[in-house]
Design a protein around this motif. Sequence first.
Motif, PDB file in Angstrom:
ATOM      1  N   MET A   1       0.837  -1.188   0.000  1.00 60.04           N
ATOM      2  CA  MET A   1       0.000   0.000   0.000  1.00 60.04           C
ATOM      3  C   MET A   1       0.880   1.249   0.000  1.00 60.04           C
ATOM      4  O   MET A   1       1.954   1.276   0.587  1.00 60.04           O
ATOM      5  CB  MET A   1      -0.907   0.032   1.236  1.00 60.04           C
ATOM      6  CG  MET A   1      -1.850  -1.139   1.345  1.00 60.04           C
ATOM      7  SD  MET A   1      -3.217  -1.037   0.162  1.00 60.04           S
ATOM      8  CE  MET A   1      -4.194   0.266   0.919  1.00 60.04           C
ATOM      9  N   SER A   2       0.406   2.286  -0.649  1.00 58.20           N
ATOM     10  CA  SER A   2       1.149   3.537  -0.705  1.00 58.20           C
ATOM     11  C   SER A   2       0.557   4.518   0.286  1.00 58.20           C
ATOM     12  O   SER A   2      -0.649   4.729   0.327  1.00 58.20           O
ATOM     13  CB  SER A   2       1.065   4.140  -2.116  1.00 58.20           C
ATOM     14  OG  SER A   2       1.629   3.261  -3.049  1.00 58.20           O
ATOM     15  N   ASP A   3       1.387   5.090   1.121  1.00 56.63           N
ATOM     16  CA  ASP A   3       0.943   6.110   2.068  1.00 56.63           C
ATOM     17  C   ASP A   3       1.269   7.462   1.453  1.00 56.63           C
ATOM     18  O   ASP A   3       2.361   7.981   1.589  1.00 56.63           O
ATOM     19  CB  ASP A   3       1.669   5.909   3.396  1.00 56.63           C
ATOM     20  CG  ASP A   3       1.141   6.850   4.465  1.00 56.63           C
ATOM     21  OD1 ASP A   3       0.124   7.515   4.211  1.00 56.63           O
ATOM     22  OD2 ASP A   3       1.754   6.902   5.554  1.00 56.63           O
ATOM     23  N   LEU A   4       0.297   8.031   0.753  1.00 51.23           N
ATOM     24  CA  LEU A   4       0.518   9.249   0.007  1.00 51.23           C
ATOM     25  C   LEU A   4      -0.252  10.393   0.627  1.00 51.23           C
ATOM     26  O   LEU A   4      -1.338  10.212   1.175  1.00 51.23           O
ATOM     27  CB  LEU A   4       0.069   9.065  -1.460  1.00 51.23           C
ATOM     28  CG  LEU A   4       0.738   7.927  -2.228  1.00 51.23           C
ATOM     29  CD1 LEU A   4       0.100   7.800  -3.606  1.00 51.23           C
ATOM     30  CD2 LEU A   4       2.219   8.149  -2.350  1.00 51.23           C
ATOM     31  N   LYS A   5       0.310  11.598   0.545  1.00 46.40           N
ATOM     32  CA  LYS A   5      -0.377  12.771   1.058  1.00 46.40           C
ATOM     33  C   LYS A   5      -1.583  13.126   0.189  1.00 46.40           C
ATOM     34  O   LYS A   5      -2.601  13.571   0.688  1.00 46.40           O
ATOM     35  CB  LYS A   5       0.590  13.951   1.130  1.00 46.40           C
ATOM     36  CG  LYS A   5       1.674  13.807   2.197  1.00 46.40           C
ATOM     37  CD  LYS A   5       2.544  15.060   2.255  1.00 46.40           C
ATOM     38  CE  LYS A   5       3.600  14.920   3.342  1.00 46.40           C
ATOM     39  NZ  LYS A   5       4.471  16.124   3.425  1.00 46.40           N
ATOM     40  N   SER A   7      -4.911  12.795  -1.855  1.00 42.60           N
ATOM     41  CA  SER A   7      -6.067  11.908  -1.790  1.00 42.60           C
ATOM     42  C   SER A   7      -6.207  11.172  -3.121  1.00 42.60           C
ATOM     43  O   SER A   7      -5.593  11.532  -4.127  1.00 42.60           O
ATOM     44  CB  SER A   7      -7.334  12.708  -1.498  1.00 42.60           C
ATOM     45  OG  SER A   7      -7.745  13.414  -2.656  1.00 42.60           O
ATOM     46  N   HIS A  11      -4.904  12.102  -6.867  1.00 36.69           N
ATOM     47  CA  HIS A  11      -4.109  11.109  -7.591  1.00 36.69           C
ATOM     48  C   HIS A  11      -4.750  10.785  -8.936  1.00 36.69           C
ATOM     49  O   HIS A  11      -4.059  10.736  -9.967  1.00 36.69           O
ATOM     50  CB  HIS A  11      -3.988   9.841  -6.745  1.00 36.69           C
ATOM     51  CG  HIS A  11      -3.261   8.721  -7.412  1.00 36.69           C
ATOM     52  ND1 HIS A  11      -1.885   8.720  -7.584  1.00 36.69           N
ATOM     53  CD2 HIS A  11      -3.719   7.567  -7.977  1.00 36.69           C
ATOM     54  CE1 HIS A  11      -1.528   7.618  -8.218  1.00 36.69           C
ATOM     55  NE2 HIS A  11      -2.620   6.898  -8.470  1.00 36.69           N
ATOM     56  N   GLN A 254      -9.682   9.406   0.983  1.00 34.09           N
ATOM     57  CA  GLN A 254      -8.803   8.246   1.066  1.00 34.09           C
ATOM     58  C   GLN A 254      -7.389   8.617   0.644  1.00 34.09           C
ATOM     59  O   GLN A 254      -7.165   9.102  -0.467  1.00 34.09           O
ATOM     60  CB  GLN A 254      -9.326   7.106   0.191  1.00 34.09           C
ATOM     61  CG  GLN A 254      -8.527   5.826   0.363  1.00 34.09           C
ATOM     62  CD  GLN A 254      -9.294   4.605  -0.124  1.00 34.09           C
ATOM     63  OE1 GLN A 254     -10.511   4.608  -0.170  1.00 34.09           O
ATOM     64  NE2 GLN A 254      -8.563   3.565  -0.480  1.00 34.09           N
ATOM     65  N   ARG A 255      -6.441   8.376   1.531  1.00 36.47           N
ATOM     66  CA  ARG A 255      -5.044   8.707   1.249  1.00 36.47           C
ATOM     67  C   ARG A 255      -4.152   7.472   1.212  1.00 36.47           C
ATOM     68  O   ARG A 255      -2.944   7.589   1.023  1.00 36.47           O
ATOM     69  CB  ARG A 255      -4.528   9.702   2.291  1.00 36.47           C
ATOM     70  CG  ARG A 255      -5.336  10.995   2.309  1.00 36.47           C
ATOM     71  CD  ARG A 255      -4.758  12.039   3.241  1.00 36.47           C
ATOM     72  NE  ARG A 255      -5.611  13.206   3.308  1.00 36.47           N
ATOM     73  CZ  ARG A 255      -5.647  14.181   2.408  1.00 36.47           C
ATOM     74  NH1 ARG A 255      -4.849  14.123   1.362  1.00 36.47           N
ATOM     75  NH2 ARG A 255      -6.460  15.204   2.558  1.00 36.47           N
ATOM     76  N   GLU A 256      -4.723   6.322   1.403  1.00 37.04           N
ATOM     77  CA  GLU A 256      -3.971   5.074   1.282  1.00 37.04           C
ATOM     78  C   GLU A 256      -4.665   4.202   0.246  1.00 37.04           C
ATOM     79  O   GLU A 256      -5.836   3.866   0.390  1.00 37.04           O
ATOM     80  CB  GLU A 256      -3.906   4.338   2.623  1.00 37.04           C
ATOM     81  CG  GLU A 256      -3.110   5.083   3.687  1.00 37.04           C
ATOM     82  CD  GLU A 256      -2.941   4.251   4.951  1.00 37.04           C
ATOM     83  OE1 GLU A 256      -3.528   3.141   4.987  1.00 37.04           O
ATOM     84  OE2 GLU A 256      -2.246   4.701   5.872  1.00 37.04           O
ATOM     85  N   TYR A 257      -3.938   3.868  -0.787  1.00 35.76           N
ATOM     86  CA  TYR A 257      -4.509   3.072  -1.864  1.00 35.76           C
ATOM     87  C   TYR A 257      -3.382   2.338  -2.565  1.00 35.76           C
ATOM     88  O   TYR A 257      -2.211   2.732  -2.495  1.00 35.76           O
ATOM     89  CB  TYR A 257      -5.280   3.957  -2.856  1.00 35.76           C
ATOM     90  CG  TYR A 257      -4.654   5.310  -3.117  1.00 35.76           C
ATOM     91  CD1 TYR A 257      -3.692   5.479  -4.099  1.00 35.76           C
ATOM     92  CD2 TYR A 257      -5.026   6.410  -2.351  1.00 35.76           C
ATOM     93  CE1 TYR A 257      -3.120   6.707  -4.326  1.00 35.76           C
ATOM     94  CE2 TYR A 257      -4.450   7.653  -2.575  1.00 35.76           C
ATOM     95  CZ  TYR A 257      -3.500   7.801  -3.562  1.00 35.76           C
ATOM     96  OH  TYR A 257      -2.917   9.032  -3.777  1.00 35.76           O
TER      97      TYR A 257
END
Length: 506
Positions: A1-5, A7, A11, A254-257
């Motif tokens: 999973m990517s922990d991105l700032k 949303s 993205h 959602q910020r984790e996908y």
Amino acid sequence: MSDLKASIAVHYHERTKYDPETIRAKSKSLNWSQQPVPFKDYKIGVSFDLKPYLNNPPPDPTAEWWQRLSKLLFCSYGLTGMIPTDAEPHYVRAAPSAGGLYPAEIYLISRGTPFLPAGLYNYQAKTHSLLQFWESDVWTSLQSACFWNPVLEGTQLAIILSAVFYRSFWRYEDRAYRRIFLDTGHLLGNLELASSLNDFRPHLIGGFADEAVNQLLYLDSQQEGTIAVMPLADVREVNQNLPLTQTALPSSTQREYPDLDDGALLDYFHQTTQILLNPTAKVNWKLSPAEEQDKYNFPFCLKMSTVSEAIAWGDQLIDLEQTILRRRSTRAYNGAALTLDELKALLDFTYQPQHYVEQDLDGSPDYFDLSLVETFIAVSSVTGLEEGCYYYAPKAQELRQIRFKNFRRELHYLCLGQDLGRDASAVLFHTADLKAAIKRYGDRAYRYLHMDAGHLGQRLNLAAIHLGLGVSGIAGFFDDQVNEVLGIPADEAVLYITTLGRPRRP
């Protein structure tokens, strides 16, 4: 999973941008053997033919009601033209659609009226009929799925708009999600105006439990999803002249996908923008206070009033109905100038609905949140207006110039080499601060923004056609370069482009 700032909505927007350096590498040839059919077919059901009610039905209350409903649906999404092909003809509808793919479906839910039995109906545009595919009363389930919106307590009918995703994905792949919601916005614009023509008032609901409505309509959620719910008030009934309510509810952000392959992004994004059913949720449906000021007031800029006389739509709005039915997207412009009065009239009808109350049009039609959508106009040839890029301030009703230049060459490039951008007299851009919108409504804001932009675009379409002008929407453009070239603030994500000009006659 990517922990991105960022949303998932940000993205998605970044992933689906067109860029000059990569667009050729990403382009693929179409597989015409897999072209989707833009009509939904039911194997069983009871058909209600609407065609006899389009012209002069017998003068009795039942026939009059059916005529109103028939004309509402026909003016919203009916077939208005046919283009012969080597195979099945291509049918043109009242609402424009990118690539003529028509991803939207119209469903009607009846609570049970003296004219229409309770149940679920699909509008069959090809035959202009209603197909009842479920006979039971499901109104309470609809109310629950819409978190007990008070409008549903006072109405007997509801229109539900869905999207069959593959119809647009087949051609536009992941970027199709943008076009689907712009197309739905066009349809919302038609439904708003066609309702006024036929004494209905649609109340827009964007905040609903997606899967609950999908299940209510027996939709396959892998292929089709609910986009908007619209309780339909009959304004001839005193008890159905209802107060307005909030139209948009937030989803999660959602910020984790996961890392998503091309082709998987659209479906994943749609799933994450859904609202879950919560039977105990309490929703405040009261309208939020309207924004009092326009977003941008650039210092030392040229300002031009856009106050205009209202467009006259004829006795009983007959000209509006005819305009809806003869609307077509312009294929080429001749480069000649528009007049400033014409541009003012276009802006007036699109952004100042309160000026049309005396013509029996809705002075406050439903949008999701227009305070989030901004308008910029690149003027190439408008008599009485200097060339350049302008910000349109709808509350002040004025144009504010932000850049001095003729942009014809750049507009040709920004619109992916389409001559429409180069030859148009003016090119209008709808934009939004995407991060600010997500802060207010979560990732679901992406839906709301594009539907509102499409709704505005459809009003522009109709005003331009009525005035004898050309108009065409463009959803394919080099995203980042638009801001750089025209001087639009970098925070504004471009949602939609509408070109305006004088059509080139064949």
